[in-house]
Each structure stands twice: as structure tokens, then as C-alpha cells.
Design a protein around this motif. Structure first.
Motif, PDB file in Angstrom:
ATOM      1  N   THR A  12      14.721   5.253  11.829  1.00 40.77           N
ATOM      2  CA  THR A  12      15.920   6.359  12.702  1.00 40.77           C
ATOM      3  C   THR A  12      16.578   7.285  12.212  1.00 40.77           C
ATOM      4  O   THR A  12      17.302   6.938  11.585  1.00 40.77           O
ATOM      5  N   ASP A  15      20.221   6.443  11.882  1.00 39.58           N
ATOM      6  CA  ASP A  15      20.647   5.355  12.339  1.00 39.58           C
ATOM      7  C   ASP A  15      20.910   4.652  11.017  1.00 39.58           C
ATOM      8  O   ASP A  15      20.647   4.988  10.111  1.00 39.58           O
ATOM      9  N   SER A  81      24.570   5.410   8.145  1.00 40.58           N
ATOM     10  CA  SER A  81      23.723   6.822   9.458  1.00 40.58           C
ATOM     11  C   SER A  81      23.478   8.355   8.596  1.00 40.58           C
ATOM     12  O   SER A  81      23.206   8.879   8.646  1.00 40.58           O
ATOM     13  N   ASN A  85      21.654  11.413   7.878  1.00 43.00           N
ATOM     14  CA  ASN A  85      21.992  12.541   8.621  1.00 43.00           C
ATOM     15  C   ASN A  85      22.713  13.593   7.571  1.00 43.00           C
ATOM     16  O   ASN A  85      23.530  13.605   7.750  1.00 43.00           O
ATOM     17  N   TYR A  91      13.942  17.345  10.571  1.00 37.37           N
ATOM     18  CA  TYR A  91      13.216  16.474  12.222  1.00 37.37           C
ATOM     19  C   TYR A  91      12.019  16.295  12.003  1.00 37.37           C
ATOM     20  O   TYR A  91      11.737  16.720  13.184  1.00 37.37           O
ATOM     21  N   GLU A 122      14.955  11.686  15.676  1.00 37.58           N
ATOM     22  CA  GLU A 122      16.062  10.601  16.506  1.00 37.58           C
ATOM     23  C   GLU A 122      15.611  11.644  17.442  1.00 37.58           C
ATOM     24  O   GLU A 122      14.639  12.975  17.247  1.00 37.58           O
ATOM     25  N   ARG A 125      20.174  12.287  20.635  1.00 35.36           N
ATOM     26  CA  ARG A 125      21.379  12.710  19.674  1.00 35.36           C
ATOM     27  C   ARG A 125      22.721  12.429  20.030  1.00 35.36           C
ATOM     28  O   ARG A 125      23.835  12.496  19.172  1.00 35.36           O
TER      29      ARG A 125
END
Length: 128
Positions: A12, A15, A81, A85, A91, A122, A125
Motif C-alpha cells: 500500500t 506504508d 514509507s 509517499n 493514488y 491507501e 491517510r
């Protein structure tokens, strides 16, 4: 995509993702003692022609790859992460190329595995 894939990993977005790999002789299947191997790399890219480090790259010397039981060929990679990210990771479900390489005690470079890393968006959030 790659002409063959040894694995597909799914994680994900944003993560932490840990994965283990065992170094084996591709012909005999014998587990290799990696105690004296010089370096390991894990690269994640959009396409194979992307320059290193691609989306991100982990190394045994720079962080992100640890030798767990080197005499049994076992190592562990960690995707932080912060690696997914980022704005470059959308997304939506996205599939990237992922490669694992190693440099043996004699300086030979080996492609140990090639595969796919599927990054899912994800849902929650929240972080606190």
C-alpha cells in the motif's frame, strides 16, 4: 513489462513494506552463502531504461537491505514509507518493475530476481 517475472509484491502506498529473499544458484538451485558478497541492490522503476535509482533504490551498503542469515543466503529489503509517499506515485493501483542484484566476492554482478511491485492507494491517510 519485463520478459519474465520471478515475483509480484503488493504493498500500500506510503506504508512500510518488508520482504525477504534467498540467494540461490539459478542453474542448480543451491542456496548461496552471501556472507562475503560485496553489495546488494533493489531497484524500483517505471521502465527498465530509467536511470538508477529509478523511483527508488535500496542497497546493502546505503540502507534498505540487511543480511538476515547470510550463511543461508537470506536477506531482507525494506521499502520505507517515504519511498512511495511521493508525487511520483499516483493514488491509483500502479505496477512498477523491481529488480534485485548482487555483487559476489569476485566482483561478478548477478541479477538475482526480476519482478513487479504493485502499489495500491491507501484508503485511510490518518497518521495521528
Amino acid at each position: 513489462m519485463a520478459d519474465y517475472a520471478d515475483f509480484t509484491r503488493t504493498m500500500t502506498r506510503a506504508d512500510i513494506h518488508k520482504f525477504r529473499f534467498t540467494v540461490k544458484d539459478r542453474i542448480t538451485g543451491a542456496i548461496q552463502d552471501i556472507t562475503n558478497w560485496q553489495k546488494f541492490w533493489v531497484s524500483v522503476k517505471v521502465k527498465p531504461t530509467d536511470a538508477d535509482p529509478g523511483l527508488f533504490q535500496k542497497t546493502s551498503s546505503g540502507g534498505g537491505i540487511a543480511l538476515i542469515t547470510p550463511t543461508s543466503g537470506l536477506a531482507e529489503g525494506t521499502i520505507a514509507s517515504a519511498d512511495t509517499n511521493v508525487a511520483a506515485v499516483p493514488y491509483i493501483r500502479t505496477t512498477y518493475l523491481m529488480g534485485i542484484r548482487g555483487k559476489d566476492p569476485s566482483g561478478n554482478i548477478w541479477t538475482l530476481a526480476r519482478g513487479q511491485l504493485v502499489v495500491l492507494p491507501e484508503i485511510t491517510r490518518a497518521t495521528s
